[in-house]
Write a protein that holds these residues in place. Structure first.
Motif, PDB file in Angstrom:
ATOM      1  N   ALA A 142      -3.842 -15.592  -1.732  1.00 31.24           N
ATOM      2  CA  ALA A 142      -2.613 -14.818  -1.516  1.00 31.24           C
ATOM      3  C   ALA A 142      -1.424 -15.496  -2.184  1.00 31.24           C
ATOM      4  O   ALA A 142      -0.566 -14.820  -2.771  1.00 31.24           O
ATOM      5  CB  ALA A 142      -2.368 -14.650  -0.018  1.00 31.24           C
ATOM      6  N   GLN A 143      -1.375 -16.803  -2.113  1.00 30.75           N
ATOM      7  CA  GLN A 143      -0.301 -17.543  -2.780  1.00 30.75           C
ATOM      8  C   GLN A 143      -0.305 -17.280  -4.278  1.00 30.75           C
ATOM      9  O   GLN A 143       0.741 -17.063  -4.887  1.00 30.75           O
ATOM     10  CB  GLN A 143      -0.458 -19.046  -2.517  1.00 30.75           C
ATOM     11  N   ARG A 144      -1.495 -17.288  -4.866  1.00 27.95           N
ATOM     12  CA  ARG A 144      -1.623 -17.064  -6.307  1.00 27.95           C
ATOM     13  C   ARG A 144      -1.133 -15.673  -6.692  1.00 27.95           C
ATOM     14  O   ARG A 144      -0.408 -15.510  -7.677  1.00 27.95           O
ATOM     15  CB  ARG A 144      -3.082 -17.247  -6.727  1.00 27.95           C
ATOM     16  N   ARG A 145      -1.498 -14.655  -5.896  1.00 27.72           N
ATOM     17  CA  ARG A 145      -1.095 -13.296  -6.224  1.00 27.72           C
ATOM     18  C   ARG A 145       0.408 -13.093  -6.055  1.00 27.72           C
ATOM     19  O   ARG A 145       1.044 -12.360  -6.822  1.00 27.72           O
ATOM     20  CB  ARG A 145      -1.857 -12.286  -5.356  1.00 27.72           C
ATOM     21  N   LEU A 146       0.992 -13.757  -5.075  1.00 30.69           N
ATOM     22  CA  LEU A 146       2.446 -13.677  -4.894  1.00 30.69           C
ATOM     23  C   LEU A 146       3.170 -14.315  -6.077  1.00 30.69           C
ATOM     24  O   LEU A 146       4.201 -13.810  -6.533  1.00 30.69           O
ATOM     25  CB  LEU A 146       2.851 -14.367  -3.589  1.00 30.69           C
ATOM     26  N   LYS A 147       2.624 -15.402  -6.595  1.00 27.42           N
ATOM     27  CA  LYS A 147       3.229 -16.068  -7.747  1.00 27.42           C
ATOM     28  C   LYS A 147       3.132 -15.200  -9.000  1.00 27.42           C
ATOM     29  O   LYS A 147       3.898 -15.381  -9.947  1.00 27.42           O
ATOM     30  CB  LYS A 147       2.555 -17.423  -7.983  1.00 27.42           C
ATOM     31  N   GLN A 148       2.187 -14.255  -8.997  1.00 28.09           N
ATOM     32  CA  GLN A 148       2.049 -13.324 -10.120  1.00 28.09           C
ATOM     33  C   GLN A 148       3.037 -12.165 -10.017  1.00 28.09           C
ATOM     34  O   GLN A 148       3.070 -11.288 -10.878  1.00 28.09           O
ATOM     35  CB  GLN A 148       0.607 -12.774 -10.155  1.00 28.09           C
ATOM     36  N   GLY A 149       3.813 -12.156  -8.923  1.00 26.91           N
ATOM     37  CA  GLY A 149       4.816 -11.109  -8.759  1.00 26.91           C
ATOM     38  C   GLY A 149       4.348  -9.904  -7.968  1.00 26.91           C
ATOM     39  O   GLY A 149       5.072  -8.905  -7.863  1.00 26.91           O
ATOM     40  N   LEU A 150       3.135  -9.976  -7.406  1.00 27.47           N
ATOM     41  CA  LEU A 150       2.619  -8.882  -6.595  1.00 27.47           C
ATOM     42  C   LEU A 150       3.097  -9.024  -5.156  1.00 27.47           C
ATOM     43  O   LEU A 150       3.617 -10.064  -4.759  1.00 27.47           O
ATOM     44  CB  LEU A 150       1.086  -8.875  -6.625  1.00 27.47           C
ATOM     45  N   SER A 151       2.907  -7.975  -4.368  1.00 22.38           N
ATOM     46  CA  SER A 151       3.114  -8.052  -2.933  1.00 22.38           C
ATOM     47  C   SER A 151       1.756  -8.206  -2.260  1.00 22.38           C
ATOM     48  O   SER A 151       0.708  -8.048  -2.895  1.00 22.38           O
ATOM     49  CB  SER A 151       3.814  -6.786  -2.421  1.00 22.38           C
ATOM     50  N   VAL A 152       1.776  -8.504  -0.983  1.00 19.51           N
ATOM     51  CA  VAL A 152       0.538  -8.664  -0.221  1.00 19.51           C
ATOM     52  C   VAL A 152       0.627  -7.788   1.022  1.00 19.51           C
ATOM     53  O   VAL A 152       1.690  -7.683   1.645  1.00 19.51           O
ATOM     54  CB  VAL A 152       0.311 -10.142   0.183  1.00 19.51           C
ATOM     55  N   CYS A 153      -0.486  -7.151   1.380  1.00 26.23           N
ATOM     56  CA  CYS A 153      -0.551  -6.338   2.595  1.00 26.23           C
ATOM     57  C   CYS A 153      -1.570  -6.929   3.559  1.00 26.23           C
ATOM     58  O   CYS A 153      -2.734  -7.142   3.178  1.00 26.23           O
ATOM     59  CB  CYS A 153      -0.925  -4.903   2.259  1.00 26.23           C
ATOM     60  N   ILE A 154      -1.129  -7.195   4.774  1.00 23.33           N
ATOM     61  CA  ILE A 154      -2.010  -7.729   5.808  1.00 23.33           C
ATOM     62  C   ILE A 154      -1.814  -6.918   7.086  1.00 23.33           C
ATOM     63  O   ILE A 154      -0.672  -6.644   7.480  1.00 23.33           O
ATOM     64  CB  ILE A 154      -1.707  -9.213   6.098  1.00 23.33           C
ATOM     65  N   PHE A 155      -2.898  -6.525   7.710  1.00 24.20           N
ATOM     66  CA  PHE A 155      -2.820  -5.926   9.044  1.00 24.20           C
ATOM     67  C   PHE A 155      -2.899  -7.086  10.036  1.00 24.20           C
ATOM     68  O   PHE A 155      -3.983  -7.628  10.282  1.00 24.20           O
ATOM     69  CB  PHE A 155      -3.963  -4.939   9.266  1.00 24.20           C
ATOM     70  N   PRO A 156      -1.755  -7.501  10.594  1.00 34.56           N
ATOM     71  CA  PRO A 156      -1.683  -8.781  11.310  1.00 34.56           C
ATOM     72  C   PRO A 156      -2.408  -8.817  12.661  1.00 34.56           C
ATOM     73  O   PRO A 156      -2.536  -9.886  13.247  1.00 34.56           O
ATOM     74  CB  PRO A 156      -0.172  -8.989  11.504  1.00 34.56           C
ATOM     75  N   GLU A 157      -2.888  -7.660  13.137  1.00 35.08           N
ATOM     76  CA  GLU A 157      -3.674  -7.689  14.368  1.00 35.08           C
ATOM     77  C   GLU A 157      -5.034  -8.345  14.139  1.00 35.08           C
ATOM     78  O   GLU A 157      -5.723  -8.719  15.090  1.00 35.08           O
ATOM     79  CB  GLU A 157      -3.873  -6.269  14.906  1.00 35.08           C
TER      80      GLU A 157
END
Length: 254
Positions: A142-157
């Motif tokens: 997830a860190q790598r994808r964020l550094k690529q400028g993408l967003s991340v989606c997580i269902f936190p439950e």
């Protein structure tokens, strides 16, 4: 007799959903194979998933998506998208919510689904919540994808609540830790009708409106790890309050 007819309709409706999920993947298989072969091409994969696959399923099921935004996402900016998780259609509606390319963090078990699972494991970040090493690997991905400028989606439950009486389960820490570390806004999203429209219970489901509401963002700039519990509670409270507040089904989206 009415109950038998209803069950028969729900059986066909459930099978129709699986058919709709599969058809665009089969038709666009060569293209999807190319755009899922490299992280650099992920925005193109996301465009197809959002504008073709998700629309094909939602409208093919006679769902009417309606997205209301209390705050708008800015083009080119990274976010942490979170939402309540009650339906197999959550993925499709989430794709309708954001034009900004984002990557799902999802359960490893979904990779076993024929055809769909083939691409799911190529483009999503898979997590085995029973494995500490898997959770660490997910965090790094997830860190790598964020550094690529993408967003991340997580269902936190962390999954779908087993107890049907549970409105919203407790949230896991991962999404909030990542958001704080990368100083990206947390976007709380509420799916108001998905459980009613198409829950995980096999004999259930019906056509109708699917409302999503984007709530005011939670900023993380300047926060430290000690704030994780606080913003997790804040996000859960925002979503819980919207779920439990009576919102007219005729409410218009924008």
């Amino acid at each position: 007799m009415t109950k038998i007819f209803t069950r028969f309709f729900q059986l066909l409706y459930r099978l129709w959903f699986y058919i709709l999920v599969t058809i665009p993947i089969v038709i666009f298989f060569p293209v999807l194979l190319i755009v899922s072969s490299s992280e650099r091409l992920y925005p193109q994969f996301f465009w197809i998933a959002r504008n073709i696959w998700a629309n094909f399923i939602l409208y093919g099921m006679f769902f009417i998506p309606s997205v209301k935004k209390e705050q708008k996402l800015e083009k080119g900016k990274s976010y942490m998208l979170i939402a309540n998780h009650t339906s197999m259609a959550d993925i499709m509606l989430m794709l309708k919510v954001s034009k900004n390319p984002f990557v799902f963090v999802g359960k490893r078990e979904l990779a076993k689904i024929p055809i769909f699972g083939f691409f799911y494991k190529r483009v999503c970040i898979l997590v085995d919540r029973s494995s500490a090493s898997s959770r660490t690997a997910v965090y790094k991905s997830a860190q790598r994808r964020l550094k690529q400028g993408l967003s991340v989606c997580i269902f936190p439950e962390g999954g779908v609540p087993d107890d049907t009486a549970v409105v919203l389960d407790e949230f896991k820490d991962g999404a909030f830790r990542l958001a704080i570390e990368h100083e990206i806004p947390i976007v709380p999203i509420v799916f108001l009708d998905n459980k009613k429209r198409f829950s995980y219970e096999f004999f259930s489901g019906s056509p109708g409106k699917m409302r999503a509401r984007i709530l005011p963002f939670i900023e993380t700039k300047g926060l430290g790890s000690s704030h994780g519990t606080e913003i997790k509670k804040q996000a859960r409270t925002l979503i819980f309050n919207k779920l439990t507040k009576k919102i007219p089904s005729g409410e218009k989206g924008i």
